[in-house]
Design a protein around this motif. Structure first.
Motif, short mmCIF file in Angstrom:
data_model
loop_
_atom_site.label_atom_id
_atom_site.label_comp_id
_atom_site.label_asym_id
_atom_site.label_seq_id
_atom_site.Cartn_x
_atom_site.Cartn_y
_atom_site.Cartn_z
N ILE A 178 0.76 -2.39 -7.84
CA ILE A 178 1.52 -1.56 -6.90
C ILE A 178 0.62 -0.53 -6.23
O ILE A 178 -0.25 0.07 -6.88
N GLY A 179 0.82 -0.36 -4.93
CA GLY A 179 0.10 0.65 -4.18
C GLY A 179 0.70 2.03 -4.42
O GLY A 179 1.91 2.21 -4.31
N VAL A 180 -0.16 2.98 -4.76
CA VAL A 180 0.31 4.34 -5.07
C VAL A 180 -0.59 5.37 -4.39
O VAL A 180 -1.76 5.11 -4.10
N ASN A 181 -0.01 6.53 -4.15
CA ASN A 181 -0.80 7.71 -3.86
C ASN A 181 -1.14 8.34 -5.20
O ASN A 181 -0.26 8.84 -5.90
N GLU A 182 -2.41 8.28 -5.54
CA GLU A 182 -2.85 8.74 -6.85
C GLU A 182 -3.44 10.14 -6.74
O GLU A 182 -4.37 10.37 -5.98
N LYS A 183 -2.92 11.05 -7.52
CA LYS A 183 -3.44 12.42 -7.49
C LYS A 183 -4.40 12.64 -8.66
O LYS A 183 -4.13 12.27 -9.80
N ASP A 184 -5.53 13.21 -8.34
CA ASP A 184 -6.48 13.66 -9.34
C ASP A 184 -6.08 15.09 -9.69
O ASP A 184 -6.28 16.01 -8.89
N THR A 185 -5.51 15.26 -10.86
CA THR A 185 -4.95 16.57 -11.22
C THR A 185 -6.03 17.60 -11.52
O THR A 185 -5.73 18.79 -11.65
N GLU A 228 0.83 -1.20 0.00
CA GLU A 228 0.00 0.00 0.00
C GLU A 228 0.87 1.26 0.00
O GLU A 228 1.88 1.33 0.71
N ALA A 229 0.48 2.23 -0.81
CA ALA A 229 1.12 3.56 -0.83
C ALA A 229 2.63 3.47 -0.99
O ALA A 229 3.37 4.29 -0.45
N PHE A 230 3.10 2.51 -1.78
CA PHE A 230 4.54 2.39 -1.97
C PHE A 230 5.10 3.62 -2.68
O PHE A 230 6.24 4.02 -2.44
N ILE A 231 4.33 4.19 -3.55
CA ILE A 231 4.74 5.43 -4.21
C ILE A 231 3.90 6.57 -3.64
O ILE A 231 2.71 6.65 -3.87
N SER A 232 4.53 7.48 -2.86
CA SER A 232 5.91 7.34 -2.42
C SER A 232 6.04 7.40 -0.90
O SER A 232 7.12 7.67 -0.39
N ALA A 233 4.95 7.07 -0.19
CA ALA A 233 5.04 6.97 1.26
C ALA A 233 3.68 6.62 1.84
O ALA A 233 2.65 7.13 1.37
N TYR A 234 3.68 5.76 2.84
CA TYR A 234 2.56 5.69 3.77
C TYR A 234 2.99 6.53 4.97
O TYR A 234 3.91 6.15 5.69
N PRO A 235 2.39 7.71 5.18
CA PRO A 235 2.97 8.70 6.10
C PRO A 235 2.66 8.41 7.57
O PRO A 235 2.15 9.26 8.30
N ARG A 236 3.01 7.22 7.99
CA ARG A 236 2.73 6.80 9.37
C ARG A 236 3.34 7.76 10.37
O ARG A 236 4.49 8.18 10.25
N GLY A 237 2.56 8.15 11.37
CA GLY A 237 3.05 8.99 12.45
C GLY A 237 2.93 10.48 12.23
O GLY A 237 3.17 11.26 13.16
N LEU A 238 2.55 10.90 11.03
CA LEU A 238 2.48 12.33 10.71
C LEU A 238 1.04 12.84 10.83
O LEU A 238 0.09 12.18 10.39
N SER A 239 0.89 14.04 11.38
CA SER A 239 -0.44 14.59 11.62
C SER A 239 -0.92 15.54 10.52
O SER A 239 -2.10 15.90 10.48
N PHE A 240 -0.03 15.98 9.64
CA PHE A 240 -0.34 16.99 8.64
C PHE A 240 -0.91 18.25 9.28
O PHE A 240 -1.75 18.94 8.70
N GLY A 241 -0.46 18.52 10.50
CA GLY A 241 -0.84 19.75 11.19
C GLY A 241 -2.31 19.90 11.44
O GLY A 241 -2.82 21.03 11.49
N THR A 242 -3.02 18.77 11.63
CA THR A 242 -4.46 18.86 11.77
C THR A 242 -4.92 18.43 13.16
O THR A 242 -4.44 17.46 13.73
N VAL A 243 -5.85 19.19 13.69
CA VAL A 243 -6.64 18.79 14.85
C VAL A 243 -8.07 19.22 14.53
O VAL A 243 -8.30 19.98 13.59
N VAL A 244 -9.01 18.73 15.30
CA VAL A 244 -10.40 19.10 15.03
C VAL A 244 -10.54 20.62 15.14
O VAL A 244 -10.21 21.23 16.16
N GLY A 245 -10.97 21.24 14.06
CA GLY A 245 -11.24 22.67 14.06
C GLY A 245 -10.14 23.55 13.53
O GLY A 245 -10.35 24.75 13.37
N SER A 246 -8.93 23.00 13.25
CA SER A 246 -7.87 23.87 12.72
C SER A 246 -6.83 23.07 11.95
O SER A 246 -6.69 21.87 12.14
N ARG A 247 -6.13 23.76 11.08
CA ARG A 247 -5.03 23.23 10.29
C ARG A 247 -3.85 24.17 10.41
O ARG A 247 -4.02 25.39 10.39
#
Length: 312
Positions: free
Chosen positions: A103-110, A45-64
């Protein structure tokens, strides 16, 4: 159709958040699998190019947080789109190996800008055969990935059997599994990010329930593999040194383990797929045939495509 052939499951990590380097590593791993005689090669899964385990992407409920948006951009830039140059390169890898590549990928809808957690399928002549997008990202995954509408619950009738599968915790969804079974899938592909010991029992259950071969595939990732300049890298301070320990496995249609789970390292598992065993396993159980009880149950999937016949 070939009754017997070798399938390979690649347990490895990408070069996290680095598309070009990940594609180079993928090509090397495909070559290694091809050298083992593999006619079907599965990546996690998500081999290209990361399964971003442990990362929050700066998000909590109500704010980014702005830092999370920078991380999102980095993630987007290391992802691929159907038909782009990176996708075409993957097709060339399959052609060079004369093998089916999934292969597992992160696919972007352009167009929309959304990212999807997807499986891309390629044939041995290099053709892009189709894809499956995860229909239900789990927990925090919903921050980074959109949901599919069921139109990519895809399966493929090929020279090496009927292929299809689901991603990670989709495999806990009984109706999603049944959507695969009702297409007659013989080789069920399950790329994942779940490295708990219980996952192997899930793979064995699916093999027994679906009367199919099951290829379970996970990454082996350490914290040291994350780029030091990654926005939000401080999220990993309290994470363990080994972020994903693997556990890839191959199981036959009667639940027998053909390739024991691999833990704590990168590697390539192989096993012989004998499609005659799928037929033999239907003697006493068939979830879409004599055990189906269609007089009691009525099963329908909205927008699921018919199985795609692949002349390769």
């Amino acid at each position: 159709m070939s009754s017997k052939y070798t399938a390979a499951v690649v347990q490895a990590a990408p070069v996290l958040f680095d598309l070009a380097a990940t594609l180079d590593k993928t090509a090397d791993l495909v070559n290694q699998a091809q050298a083992k005689g593999a006619k079907l090669i599965l990546f996690p899964e998500a081999f290209i190019s990361a399964y971003p385990r442990g990362l929050s992407f700066g998000t909590v409920v109500g704010s980014r947080h702005p830092e999370g948006r920078l991380l999102w951009q980095r993630y987007w830039e290391s992802s691929i789109a159907e038909g782009d140059a990176s996708c075409l390169r993957l097709g060339q890898m399959a052609k060079d190996a004369n093998a089916f590549l999934v292969i597992g990928v992160n696919e972007k809808d352009t167009v929309s800008g959304t990212l999807y957690c997807s499986m891309f399928y390629f044939g041995p002549n290099g053709d892009f055969l189709g894809k499956h997008r995860k229909i239900k990202p789990t927990a925090q995954e919903r921050v980074i990935w959109g949901e599919d509408d069921g139109s990519t619950l895809s399966s493929f009738d090929t020279a090496i059997g009927k292929l299809g599968g689901l991603i990670c915790w989709e495999n806990y969804m009984p109706m999603a599994r049944m959507a695969m079974y009702q297409r007659g899938v013989q080789v069920y592909l399950a790329p994942t990010a779940d490295n708990r010991a219980g996952w192997q029992q899930t793979m064995q259950h699916i093999a027994l329930e679906g009367r199919c071969f099951v290829l379970g595939c996970n990454q082996y990732v350490t914290k040291a593999m994350y780029p030091a300049d990654l926005p939000g890298i401080q999220d990993l301070e309290n994470q363990p040194a080994i972020m994903a320990s693997g556990g890839s496995i191959i199981v036959d249609p009667l639940g027998n383990v053909l390739a024991e789970p691999l833990w704590g390292e990168e590697g390539i598992l192989t096993a012989e797929i004998d499609l005659d065993q799928v037929i033999q396993s239907k003697l006493d159980f068939d979830p879409i045939g004599h055990y189906n009880r269609s007089d009691i149950f009525d099963f329908k999937v909205n927008r699921q495509p018919p199985i795609k016949v692949v002349d390769q």
